[in-house]
Design a protein around this motif. Structure first.
Motif, PDB file in Angstrom:
ATOM      1  N   GLY A   1       4.605 -47.110 -43.389  1.00 12.68           N
ATOM      2  CA  GLY A   1       5.293 -48.374 -43.625  1.00 12.68           C
ATOM      3  C   GLY A   1       4.681 -49.546 -42.900  1.00 12.68           C
ATOM      4  O   GLY A   1       5.341 -50.572 -42.703  1.00 12.68           O
ATOM      5  N   MET A   2       3.397 -49.441 -42.503  1.00 13.69           N
ATOM      6  CA  MET A   2       2.731 -50.543 -41.805  1.00 13.69           C
ATOM      7  C   MET A   2       1.775 -51.305 -42.723  1.00 13.69           C
ATOM      8  O   MET A   2       0.803 -51.899 -42.275  1.00 13.69           O
ATOM      9  N   GLY A   3       2.031 -51.256 -44.012  1.00 17.91           N
ATOM     10  CA  GLY A   3       1.169 -51.956 -44.955  1.00 17.91           C
ATOM     11  C   GLY A   3      -0.020 -51.149 -45.413  1.00 17.91           C
ATOM     12  O   GLY A   3      -0.915 -51.666 -46.081  1.00 17.91           O
ATOM     13  N   GLU A   4      -0.032 -49.862 -45.093  1.00 17.34           N
ATOM     14  CA  GLU A   4      -1.146 -49.000 -45.481  1.00 17.34           C
ATOM     15  C   GLU A   4      -1.065 -48.631 -46.963  1.00 17.34           C
ATOM     16  O   GLU A   4      -0.008 -48.740 -47.589  1.00 17.34           O
ATOM     17  N   THR A   5      -2.178 -48.181 -47.509  1.00 12.84           N
ATOM     18  CA  THR A   5      -2.214 -47.676 -48.878  1.00 12.84           C
ATOM     19  C   THR A   5      -1.975 -46.168 -48.863  1.00 12.84           C
ATOM     20  O   THR A   5      -2.076 -45.522 -47.814  1.00 12.84           O
TER      21      THR A   5
ATOM     22  N   GLU B   1      11.913 -57.156 -34.402  1.00 12.08           N
ATOM     23  CA  GLU B   1      11.740 -58.604 -34.341  1.00 12.08           C
ATOM     24  C   GLU B   1      10.993 -58.989 -33.067  1.00 12.08           C
ATOM     25  O   GLU B   1      11.313 -58.515 -31.982  1.00 12.08           O
ATOM     26  N   GLY B   2       9.992 -59.834 -33.222  1.00  7.21           N
ATOM     27  CA  GLY B   2       9.189 -60.250 -32.082  1.00  7.21           C
ATOM     28  C   GLY B   2       7.856 -59.553 -31.993  1.00  7.21           C
ATOM     29  O   GLY B   2       7.046 -59.853 -31.114  1.00  7.21           O
ATOM     30  N   THR B   3       7.599 -58.617 -32.930  1.00  7.23           N
ATOM     31  CA  THR B   3       6.306 -57.936 -32.984  1.00  7.23           C
ATOM     32  C   THR B   3       5.514 -58.455 -34.190  1.00  7.23           C
ATOM     33  O   THR B   3       6.103 -58.937 -35.168  1.00  7.23           O
ATOM     34  N   PRO B   4       4.180 -58.350 -34.158  1.00  3.60           N
ATOM     35  CA  PRO B   4       3.369 -58.848 -35.278  1.00  3.60           C
ATOM     36  C   PRO B   4       3.711 -58.209 -36.626  1.00  3.60           C
ATOM     37  O   PRO B   4       3.519 -58.839 -37.664  1.00  3.60           O
ATOM     38  N   LEU B   5       4.201 -57.001 -36.628  1.00  9.86           N
ATOM     39  CA  LEU B   5       4.530 -56.310 -37.882  1.00  9.86           C
ATOM     40  C   LEU B   5       6.023 -56.338 -38.180  1.00  9.86           C
ATOM     41  O   LEU B   5       6.548 -55.456 -38.863  1.00  9.86           O
ATOM     42  N   GLU B   6       6.713 -57.368 -37.699  1.00 12.22           N
ATOM     43  CA  GLU B   6       8.169 -57.420 -37.855  1.00 12.22           C
ATOM     44  C   GLU B   6       8.605 -57.516 -39.325  1.00 12.22           C
ATOM     45  O   GLU B   6       9.762 -57.221 -39.631  1.00 12.22           O
ATOM     46  N   LYS B   7       7.709 -57.893 -40.214  1.00 13.33           N
ATOM     47  CA  LYS B   7       8.055 -58.016 -41.638  1.00 13.33           C
ATOM     48  C   LYS B   7       7.744 -56.744 -42.434  1.00 13.33           C
ATOM     49  O   LYS B   7       8.036 -56.663 -43.630  1.00 13.33           O
ATOM     50  N   GLU B   8       7.135 -55.750 -41.782  1.00 15.58           N
ATOM     51  CA  GLU B   8       6.772 -54.514 -42.478  1.00 15.58           C
ATOM     52  C   GLU B   8       7.933 -53.509 -42.435  1.00 15.58           C
ATOM     53  O   GLU B   8       8.993 -53.806 -41.910  1.00 15.58           O
ATOM     54  N   GLY B   9       7.676 -52.319 -42.988  1.00 25.20           N
ATOM     55  CA  GLY B   9       8.682 -51.268 -42.924  1.00 25.20           C
ATOM     56  C   GLY B   9       9.635 -51.247 -44.098  1.00 25.20           C
ATOM     57  O   GLY B   9      10.778 -50.811 -43.987  1.00 25.20           O
TER      58      GLY B   9
END
Length: 340
Positions: free
Chosen positions: A218-222, A250-258
């Motif tokens: 869920g980190m934007g990987e394929t 929230e507050g991490t660079p990948l907060e919009k992933e997952g």
């Protein structure tokens, strides 16, 4: 009639046939692994049935419990985008240096009380310093003598000498996750490389320790990235694989992933089981958030879970885990399962 039809469909499915091939000792290919990740929801139960055949062969109905302690929190110079403890994170977390021996022993007591087989000692940071190494060396023999727990240490990057020291003090295995596939790694971290992680695992193996290594979905990987990680774990012959489900903080660079569905999580677990049929497979961080009401289905594929909280996120109450395991007709065990 419905029961007979279901049985026929299960044994005729392509996932049943693929499971039979794996049971015969054949490795699945990367193409087949990606097909698992693209399985339709309509086929998901048949896929789970195939994965369960592999799980049952190697682990029966046993479930191993793990308990982890965040022995040092925050204060990390690395920039892993998913992590609330990294130098880039603005998440409001507790930050403290290495816990005392008494605090670590108290964590071991709780692990034993909860029926855990393995006590995981985790510290933040790039690599352990001498003070941290000494603290681990001092407390591990005490934990093993007092509570008879297996010890898994997660201390960051390790050189040959530190790996050998961990072996000498009684550590059973070391956790160092690959986290994702090689091609995707530089998108989640720049302060160390994928190769650095592989080198640590090789140092751990050379020291005679078992390997615990998995990743986060869920980190934007394929799908190809996820399969690449699974294949690398197979190549390294990893004994234990924790699979985390991206709990965006929230507050991490990948907060919009997952952005995961329960079905996504189940497909990823099945793929990991088909690629690594004899490895212990653990449902780890984010399982409560993403698997939700389908959590019980995950234990038809995985044979292990963390009981309690994670590093900086909360898990569900242990009683819920015990009830889930009992409802499935599975059994918590602290011993290795001998496959028939």
């Amino acid at each position: 009639m419905i029961s007979d039809l279901s049985s026929t469909l299960a044994t005729d499915s392509r996932w049943h046939q693929l499971a039979l091939q794996v049971l015969e000792g054949k490795h699945i290919t990367s193409v087949q692994a990606e097909e698992i990740l693209r399985t339709s929801d309509d086929e998901l139960l048949e896929l789970l049935a195939g994965a369960y055949r592999l799980r049952h062969k190697h682990f029966g109905k046993s479930v191993q419990l793990y308990f982890l302690v965040n022995a040092k929190s925050g204060l990390c110079p690395e920039d892993c985008g998913y992590c609330s403890q990294s130098k880039l994170s603005k998440a409001p977390i507790d930050k403290y240096r290495m816990l005392s021996a008494d605090q670590l022993l108290d964590g071991a007591r709780l692990a034993a009380e909860r029926g855990s087989k393995t006590y995981c000692i985790v510290i933040s940071g790039r690599a352990p310093n001498e003070r941290e190494m000494t603290a681990v060396e001092m407390v591990v023999p005490q934990v093993k003598e007092k509570y008879d727990l297996k010890i898994c240490a997660c201390l960051g990057l390790l050189n040959d000498t530190n790996a050998q020291r961990l072996k000498a003090c009684g550590v059973d295995r070391v956790n160092h996750n690959l986290n994702t596939g090689k091609e995707h790694y530089d998108k989640i971290c720049s302060t160390h490389t994928y190769e650095d992680r592989v080198d640590t695992l090789k140092n751990v193996r050379s020291a005679g320790l078992e390997l615990c290594s998995g990743g986060i979905i869920g980190m934007g990987e394929t799908p190809s990235d996820l399969v690449s990680m699974a294949m690398e774990l197979r190549e390294l012959q990893v004994e234990s694989i924790p699979l985390n489900f991206m709990h965006a903080i929230e507050g991490t660079p990948l907060e919009k992933e997952g952005n995961l569905t329960p079905q996504d999580c189940l497909r990823a677990l099945c793929m990991m089981r088909f690629v690594n049929p004899a490895s212990e497979l653990r449902i780890a961080g984010g399982r409560e958030k993403h698997l939700r009401s389908l959590q019980p289905l995950s234990l038809y594929v995985a044979n292990s879970l963390f009981v309690g909280d994670y590093l900086t996120t909360k898990g569900q109450p242990p009683e819920s885990d015990y009830q889930m395991i009992a409802d499935l007709g599975f059994e918590i065990t602290r011993t290795e399962f001998d496959s028939p």
